[in-house]
Design a protein around this motif. Structure first.
Motif, PDB file in Angstrom:
ATOM      1  N   GLY A 315       6.316  -0.933   3.420  1.00 57.68           N
ATOM      2  CA  GLY A 315       7.581  -0.928   2.682  1.00 57.68           C
ATOM      3  C   GLY A 315       8.609   0.011   3.285  1.00 57.68           C
ATOM      4  O   GLY A 315       9.794  -0.333   3.414  1.00 57.68           O
ATOM      5  N   GLU A 316       8.163   1.194   3.674  1.00 58.01           N
ATOM      6  CA  GLU A 316       9.084   2.165   4.277  1.00 58.01           C
ATOM      7  C   GLU A 316       9.576   1.680   5.641  1.00 58.01           C
ATOM      8  O   GLU A 316      10.732   1.929   6.013  1.00 58.01           O
ATOM      9  N   THR A 317       8.711   0.979   6.385  1.00 59.16           N
ATOM     10  CA  THR A 317       9.118   0.442   7.676  1.00 59.16           C
ATOM     11  C   THR A 317      10.174  -0.645   7.496  1.00 59.16           C
ATOM     12  O   THR A 317      11.169  -0.693   8.237  1.00 59.16           O
ATOM     13  N   ALA A 318       9.978  -1.510   6.508  1.00 62.24           N
ATOM     14  CA  ALA A 318      10.968  -2.555   6.241  1.00 62.24           C
ATOM     15  C   ALA A 318      12.314  -1.954   5.847  1.00 62.24           C
ATOM     16  O   ALA A 318      13.372  -2.423   6.289  1.00 62.24           O
ATOM     17  N   ALA A 319      12.282  -0.910   5.030  1.00 62.83           N
ATOM     18  CA  ALA A 319      13.536  -0.255   4.626  1.00 62.83           C
ATOM     19  C   ALA A 319      14.223   0.395   5.828  1.00 62.83           C
ATOM     20  O   ALA A 319      15.444   0.289   6.001  1.00 62.83           O
ATOM     21  N   MET A 320      13.444   1.066   6.675  1.00 59.58           N
ATOM     22  CA  MET A 320      13.997   1.712   7.865  1.00 59.58           C
ATOM     23  C   MET A 320      14.629   0.682   8.791  1.00 59.58           C
ATOM     24  O   MET A 320      15.752   0.892   9.308  1.00 59.58           O
ATOM     25  N   ALA A 354       6.942  -4.644  -7.529  1.00 59.16           N
ATOM     26  CA  ALA A 354       5.817  -4.321  -8.413  1.00 59.16           C
ATOM     27  C   ALA A 354       4.619  -3.824  -7.611  1.00 59.16           C
ATOM     28  O   ALA A 354       3.966  -2.838  -7.994  1.00 59.16           O
ATOM     29  N   THR A 355       4.326  -4.493  -6.500  1.00 64.99           N
ATOM     30  CA  THR A 355       3.214  -4.063  -5.650  1.00 64.99           C
ATOM     31  C   THR A 355       3.466  -2.665  -5.104  1.00 64.99           C
ATOM     32  O   THR A 355       2.565  -1.818  -5.082  1.00 64.99           O
ATOM     33  N   TYR A 356       4.692  -2.435  -4.671  1.00 69.47           N
ATOM     34  CA  TYR A 356       5.040  -1.122  -4.126  1.00 69.47           C
ATOM     35  C   TYR A 356       4.915  -0.043  -5.196  1.00 69.47           C
ATOM     36  O   TYR A 356       4.335   1.027  -4.958  1.00 69.47           O
ATOM     37  N   SER A 357       5.425  -0.314  -6.372  1.00 71.25           N
ATOM     38  CA  SER A 357       5.360   0.654  -7.466  1.00 71.25           C
ATOM     39  C   SER A 357       3.915   0.962  -7.847  1.00 71.25           C
ATOM     40  O   SER A 357       3.549   2.125  -8.068  1.00 71.25           O
TER      41      SER A 357
END
Length: 486
Positions: A315-320, A354-357
């Protein structure tokens, strides 16, 4: 080989304060060593010789702890204005930092002179250091092996005696793994302990934190003294340790801790005989010294917890990458990044909120379990790594996995998440013990107590309750004074 632990950062700082040597002379000497050693180990990727020598001549270090001591910073997240900020990525190979980071500012305030940057895998995703942009870093104990990652360049720079202390960071073991593979001391502080930002209030949702690699416990304590902070801008904060770590280390007798230990991998992977011996050797010494030591493991599903960690990574890679697409004003392609990054990026784009949370909620559950565990046991002892350092050319993905990684955009969400687990499986089997402390926010330290028959270092890891770095330093100091460090 033998690391000269007496010639540590504080020893040289004393010479600086006693006027037995000047900052200029030490910076010059560091560059001479760097020019000789770096061709062997590829630890340093960028230097700032002219600026560092100018600072050595002109800056006032009289009221600083380290008095003008040279230091290297990690080439990931430890920015210096107008210097390269590549994060080991060829996508950012021409990018320079617009401002100096708060962590680096704290180093400068403590009296350090930054002489350059160390090698790191692309975006710090690996437990080895082999970015395609700069090539692999080699372990000075044996150049056929890796010093680990992601702070592998930092570790090699100390072992090869370029510097006494090197900036590092740890998002899943990236300080402790290189410490174990390189015979160094690697502390990951409590979440929120050291500076972050500007422009960011958390790293990897609190999993990642900047600190340093050292070769003595007292240097580790001194680094905590100069780096501990409470920042209003930060998402996570921890109270200052007012007595001071170095002062407490030198003044207080060691508390007789109750210690739990485990030899079992939290993800059920094999643990080498050497890793087990390193712990059992430590357990025997602890018991001889009057510590109560019990074999016990916290009730945490390590596999599920690692899955939540990979969810965050993706998730953090996608945001970056989404932010980088805005910066470059174009879509990013597989040719812009290494294959592991490409896989994480595309997996992250498929993960629901939801998965990330729920993945972050799993961290909090694990933190609660550990808090209860520490009501019974002060410290938790494990191997730092399940085996010694891998070979430089070790194959950590199969050909089949590599082909699937190239086809990641064609896979379903579940297939992508399975692929992420599979592509990390071989590397996780080597280092399954370090990630938990990143997710629970606890401090953990790797101590260099063991040498394999091949002459490769290994470490043991102690984990403490949040805010109890002083306990880790205390037990480390006792072990160091007893001569157990290799």
């Amino acid at each position: 080989m033998k690391i000269n632990r007496k010639n540590d950062g504080l020893a040289l700082a004393k010479k600086l304060h006693d006027k037995k040597v000047t900052p200029f002379e030490l910076v010059e000497e560091a560059f001479k060593k760097l020019e000789i050693e770096n061709s062997k180990w590829n630890a340093v990727i960028h230097t700032r010789k002219e600026k560092a020598l100018k600072e050595a001549l002109n800056n006032d270090f009289s009221n600083t702890l380290f008095g003008g001591l040279p230091i290297l910073v990690k080439g990931l997240g430890q920015d210096i204005a107008e210097e390269p900020s590549t994060s080991g990525s060829r996508l950012l190979k021409n990018y320079c930092a617009k401002q100096t980071g708060n962590f680096t500012k704290a180093l400068e305030k403590a009296g350090f002179i930054v002489i350059g940057q160390t090698n790191t895998p692309e975006f710090g995703f690996k437990n080895i250091t082999d970015p395609s942009l700069y090539g692999p870093t080699r372990n000075p104990w044996n150049g056929d092996y890796s010093p680990g990652g992601s702070s592998g360049g930092a570790a090699a720079s100390i072992v090869s005696d370029m510097v006494q202390i090197s900036g590092a960071s740890d998002g899943g073991g990236s300080i402790r793994i290189p410490a174990a593979f390189s015979g160094l001391i690697g502390l990951k502080p409590t979440r929120g302990r050291t500076p972050i930002g500007p422009g960011s209030g958390r790293g990897w949702q609190g999993a990642s934190i900047s600190f340093a690699l050292t070769k003595s416990i007292r240097d580790t304590a001194a680094m905590l003294d100069v780096l501990q902070t409470v920042q209003e801008l930060a998402a996570f904060q921890t109270p200052l340790f007012e007595p001071g770590y170095l002062n407490s280390l030198q003044q207080s007798p060691s508390k007789k801790f109750k210690i739990a230990y485990s030899l079992a991998s939290p993800v059920h992977s094999p643990v080498s005989l050497d890793a087990k011996k390193s712990v059992l050797k430590t357990v025997e010494w602890l018991r001889q010294k009057g510590y109560e030591v019990v074999e016990s493991t916290p009730n945490i599903d390590g596999v599920s917890l690692m899955q939540s960690y990979y969810t965050m990574n993706a998730g953090e890679t996608a945001a970056m990458m989404a932010n980088l697409e805005k910066t470059f004003q174009r879509a990013l392609t597989i040719d812009d990044m290494e294959l592991m990054t490409w896989t994480l990026y595309n997996t992250g784009k498929s993960i629901s909120a939801a998965t990330y949370s729920n993945s972050l909620a799993a961290w909090d559950t694990a933190a609660e379990t550990m808090a209860h565990f520490h009501e019974t046991y002060d410290l938790y002892l494990t191997p730092t790594t399940a085996d010694s350092a891998p070979l430089i050319d070790a194959n950590l993905q199969t050909d089949e996995q590599i082909e699937r990684m190239k086809q990641v955009t064609k896979l379903t969400e579940q297939e992508q998440q399975t692929l992420v687990w599979d592509m990390f499986s071989a590397s996780l089997a080597i280092t399954p013990f370090t990630q938990q402390a990143n997710l629970t926010g606890q401090p953990a330290i790797s101590l260099p107590v063991y040498l394999t028959e091949k002459g490769l270092p290994m470490g043991v890891q102690f984990t403490a309750p949040k805010g109890k770095e002083d306990w880790l330093l205390s037990i480390g100091y006792e072990i160091e004074k007893a001569g157990l460090f290799i």
